[in-house]
Design an enzyme around this catalytic site. Structure first.
Site, PDB file in Angstrom:
ATOM      1  N   TYR A 149       7.311  10.127   5.227  1.00  0.00           N
ATOM      2  CA  TYR A 149       6.245   9.327   4.621  1.00  0.00           C
ATOM      3  C   TYR A 149       6.463   9.209   3.107  1.00  0.00           C
ATOM      4  CZ  TYR A 149       1.418   7.646   3.952  1.00  0.00           C
ATOM      5  OH  TYR A 149       0.303   6.906   3.644  1.00  0.00           O
ATOM      6  N   ALA A 151       0.851  -1.194   0.000  1.00  0.00           N
ATOM      7  CA  ALA A 151       0.000   0.000   0.000  1.00  0.00           C
ATOM      8  C   ALA A 151       0.883   1.239   0.000  1.00  0.00           C
ATOM      9  CB  ALA A 151      -0.908  -0.016   1.228  1.00  0.00           C
TER      10      ALA A 151
END
Ligand code: UDP
Length: 318
Positions: A152, A121
């Site tokens: 991130y 993901a």
């Protein structure tokens, strides 16, 4: 009976995925270290004999698992950018980098051992503050490599690189999905995402905090649609080695979303404008033509219907 391992299974999207996989008749191993996931999300699932929760940090090797694992979904990562939230990746920078790098490596090794089908993901964040709109899978992105969001963005980019390396070098059965903004029940009240913040502020008649002028856009996908897309992406053989955007192309400004939520909750809240976070993407809109073609998938739940279900959820836990 086949087994699916869901890393990040106690998280927002992961918990819905576990529930749907159990309904499909699979055995589910839910792996989570609960730094941003919540045990509450899987409380009902714990009663199912085909569900097993393993409190484990994926950056460490997965303990011996004797039976086979046919499918691995890797959704384990903090995912909120909001520095005001204790659960955000900004406040868990090292954990975020490691779960997407070392964590992905450990899960890929596990997949290699078990010959599992593997789904990573990834995120629309790999596009950064995109210079093009809509964002298509072949766009390389515009990412600040060392800003506060980089933990991130670059974590996801590394995760993609190592996933594709296992495909190229080991011929592992992998695919990458880039998840765009998703909302729905099981989001945490304090994770700082736009929909959870606005709903919780509105139902308590507190100020609705729009960052900047609210002219930045997002395209919101309801979690049930997302989970259908994730399952198709892993189960279909023709997705091997592919990178696929999943999201809802219904683009709205943040100010529009604030007004819709205020209206739907009959709230007395005022809309207030606050500081714009650093490197906040100005436009986010998925090009989902590849998902439509390969997965025959597109979101079916409108923003209003999805928000109704989400408002009901937050009212029930408040
Ligand atoms: N945002 C906002 N108010 C909030 C939380 C978020 O205006 O209370 C904005 C944020 O600046 C961003 C958008 O809403 O432009 C989506 O933020 P979120 O954290 O949900 O996800 P992102 O798409 O930035 O990862």
């Amino acid at each position: 009976m086949q087994t699916a391992l869901v890393a990040g299974g106690a998280g927002f999207i992961g918990s819905h995925l576990c529930s749907k996989l159990l309904n499909d008749g699979l055995k589910v191993l839910c792996v989570d270290n609960l730094i941003t996931g919540q045990e509450e999300n899987i409380k009902n699932l714990q009663k199912n004999p085909n569900f097993k929760f393993i409190n484990h940090d994926i950056i460490k090797p997965f303990e011996k698992h004797e039976s086979s694992i046919e499918y691995i979904f890797h959704l384990a990562s903090p995912a909120s950018p909001n520095e005001r939230s204790p659960r955000s990746y900004i406040n868990h920078p090292i954990e975020t980098l490691l779960s997407n790098s070392l964590g992905t490596y450990e899960l890929l090794k596990l997949a290699n051992k078990h010959h599992s089908k593997f789904l990573y993901a990834s995120s629309s964040e790999v596009y950064g503050d995109s210079e093009i709109s809509p964002q298509k899978e072949d766009y390389f992105g515009n990412v600040n490599p060392n800003g506060p969001r980089s933990v991130y963005d670059e974590g996801k980019r590394f995760g993609e690189a190592i996933t594709m390396s296992y495909f190229r070098k080991e011929n592992l059965d992998v695919r990458i999905v880039r998840i765009f903004n998703t909302y729905g029940p099981n989001m945490t009240i304090d994770d700082g995402r736009v929909v959870s913040n606005f709903i919780n502020q509105a139902i308590k008649d507190k100020p609705v905090t729009v960052y900047g002028e609210g002219l930045q856009t997002r395209s919101m996908c309801f979690v049930d649609d997302m989970v259908i897309g994730l399952k198709s992406a892993l189960f279909l053989d023709k997705t091997k080695g592919e990178v696929i955007n999943l999201g809802n192309p219904d683009e709205k400004t943040i100010l529009e979303i604030a007004k819709i939520i205020k209206d739907m909750t009959n709230s007395k809240s005022e809309i207030v404008f606050d500081k714009m976070p650093q490197d906040d993407p100005k436009r986010r809109l998925p090009d989902i033509s590849k998902a439509q073609k390969i997965l025959n998938w597109q979101p079916k739940i409108s923003l209003r219907v999805g928000l109704e279900k989400t408002i009901e959820y937050f009212r029930s836990i408040n």
